[in-house]
Design a protein around this motif. Structure first.
Motif, PDB file in Angstrom:
ATOM      1  N   ASP A  56       0.871   2.990  12.604  1.00 40.75           N
ATOM      2  CA  ASP A  56       1.474   2.487  11.366  1.00 40.75           C
ATOM      3  C   ASP A  56       2.591   3.410  10.899  1.00 40.75           C
ATOM      4  OD1 ASP A  56      -0.209   0.340  11.342  1.00 40.75           O
ATOM      5  OD2 ASP A  56      -1.645   1.230   9.949  1.00 40.75           O
ATOM      6  N   ARG A  57       2.397   4.705  11.059  1.00 39.87           N
ATOM      7  CA  ARG A  57       3.421   5.670  10.654  1.00 39.87           C
ATOM      8  C   ARG A  57       4.684   5.451  11.468  1.00 39.87           C
ATOM      9  NH1 ARG A  57       4.918  11.348  11.715  1.00 39.87           N
ATOM     10  NH2 ARG A  57       5.304  12.356   9.735  1.00 39.87           N
ATOM     11  N   ASN A  60       6.689   2.347  10.425  1.00 42.61           N
ATOM     12  CA  ASN A  60       7.397   2.430   9.150  1.00 42.61           C
ATOM     13  C   ASN A  60       8.570   3.402   9.182  1.00 42.61           C
ATOM     14  OD1 ASN A  60       5.733   0.581   7.902  1.00 42.61           O
ATOM     15  ND2 ASN A  60       4.254   2.124   7.238  1.00 42.61           N
ATOM     16  N   THR A  95      -4.288  12.098   8.692  1.00 39.05           N
ATOM     17  CA  THR A  95      -3.373  12.152   7.552  1.00 39.05           C
ATOM     18  C   THR A  95      -3.936  12.967   6.392  1.00 39.05           C
ATOM     19  OG1 THR A  95      -4.237  10.011   6.804  1.00 39.05           O
ATOM     20  CG2 THR A  95      -2.235   9.978   8.142  1.00 39.05           C
ATOM     21  N   ASP A 125       2.201   8.598   3.843  1.00 39.19           N
ATOM     22  CA  ASP A 125       1.552   8.286   5.114  1.00 39.19           C
ATOM     23  C   ASP A 125       0.068   8.008   4.920  1.00 39.19           C
ATOM     24  OD1 ASP A 125       3.743   8.460   6.768  1.00 39.19           O
ATOM     25  OD2 ASP A 125       3.393  10.540   7.341  1.00 39.19           O
ATOM     26  N   GLN A 126      -0.572   8.867   4.146  1.00 39.44           N
ATOM     27  CA  GLN A 126      -2.016   8.750   3.967  1.00 39.44           C
ATOM     28  C   GLN A 126      -2.394   7.449   3.274  1.00 39.44           C
ATOM     29  OE1 GLN A 126      -3.836  11.506   1.202  1.00 39.44           O
ATOM     30  NE2 GLN A 126      -5.726  11.598   2.412  1.00 39.44           N
ATOM     31  N   HIS A 128      -0.376   4.759   2.969  1.00 37.07           N
ATOM     32  CA  HIS A 128       0.420   3.627   3.469  1.00 37.07           C
ATOM     33  C   HIS A 128       1.284   3.028   2.362  1.00 37.07           C
ATOM     34  CE1 HIS A 128      -1.958   3.879   7.118  1.00 37.07           C
ATOM     35  NE2 HIS A 128      -3.067   3.769   6.404  1.00 37.07           N
ATOM     36  N   GLY A 129       1.770   3.885   1.482  1.00 33.40           N
ATOM     37  CA  GLY A 129       2.638   3.430   0.406  1.00 33.40           C
ATOM     38  C   GLY A 129       2.801   4.505  -0.650  1.00 33.40           C
ATOM     39  N   ARG A 161       9.634   2.513   2.742  1.00 30.06           N
ATOM     40  CA  ARG A 161       8.433   2.485   3.583  1.00 30.06           C
ATOM     41  C   ARG A 161       7.281   1.758   2.904  1.00 30.06           C
ATOM     42  NH1 ARG A 161       7.005   8.339   4.555  1.00 30.06           N
ATOM     43  NH2 ARG A 161       5.655   7.594   6.223  1.00 30.06           N
ATOM     44  N   SER A 162       7.363   1.641   1.588  1.00 33.31           N
ATOM     45  CA  SER A 162       6.318   0.949   0.832  1.00 33.31           C
ATOM     46  C   SER A 162       6.637  -0.527   0.617  1.00 33.31           C
ATOM     47  CB  SER A 162       6.121   1.628  -0.532  1.00 33.31           C
ATOM     48  OG  SER A 162       5.838   3.003  -0.370  1.00 33.31           O
TER      49      SER A 162
END
Length: 207
Positions: A56-57, A60, A95, A125-126, A128-129, A161-162
């Motif tokens: 996922d990282r 993004n 993360t 990152d941790q 995801h937003g 990224r969010s």
């Protein structure tokens, strides 16, 4: 395996500093930072837990965080060793440990804007937003380095990224509007604007 990777990174970082002819107090301070980071990981990390995949990282990262970091802060800074360890943990899906490393570093060097930016990135990152703790980290970076463009750029990147395209474009347009025409970091901001769908001409300085 996690401990071996961590120790290898510490050794490589110190070896790189030695090759760059870093000596005396600066080398000692860098070694202390690395060892403190490793100690923080030993105390707060959970190497026995299975890590989640870091895909996922990567998905993004339409702009490389590492490349952008070097554009705004350079390649050889006090914070870089901490950030490399955090990056390595994040790539393994750890993360939470990546965040812990940078929290320790920010406590040790609260006036280092690059560490606060790195902490903000790790928190994004941790979660995801973009979250309130990440917002705080970016805001703290801006406070300790008033007027410096790095915190503003990475806050915009966190918005992108969010999924907040409009917010990111707003941050980056304002950043370019305030930037000198010959600023070395203008191209990476222009790249971000173009990737989000803004015409490249919008990123060019006015004549």
């Amino acid at each position: 395996m996690g401990w071996l990777i961590l120790l290898t990174l510490v050794a490589l970082a110190l070896g790189g500093l030695w090759q760059l002819r870093v000596r005396g107090g600066l080398l000692t301070a860098s070694a202390a930072a690395l060892l403190l980071g490793a100690s923080g990981y030993a105390l707060q990390g959970h190497p026995g837990l299975a890590g989640t995949r870091g895909q996922d990282r990567a998905k993004n990262e339409f702009i490389s965080l590492t490349a952008a970091r070097h554009v705004f802060f350079g390649n050889f800074t006090r914070a870089e060793s901490w950030l490399r360890i955090s990056d390595a943990l994040a790539r393994k899906g750890r993360t939470a440990d990546a965040v812990n490393i940078l929290q320790n570093a920010a406590r040790l060097y609260p006036g280092d804007a690059q560490l606060w930016v790195g902490l903000g990135n790790a928190l994004v990152d941790q979660a995801h937003g973009l979250t309130p703790p990440a917002e705080f980290a970016y805001r703290r970076a801006a406070e300790v380095a008033p007027g410096y463009p790095g915190p503003r750029f990475f806050h915009g990147l966190a918005l992108a990224r969010s999924g907040d395209r409009a917010g990111a474009l707003k941050d980056w347009r304002e950043l370019l509007a305030d930037a000198p025409a010959d600023a070395s970091w203008r191209p990476i901001v222009a790249q971000g604007i173009a990737v989000l769908g803004e015409p490249a001409a919008a990123a060019s300085p006015a004549n």
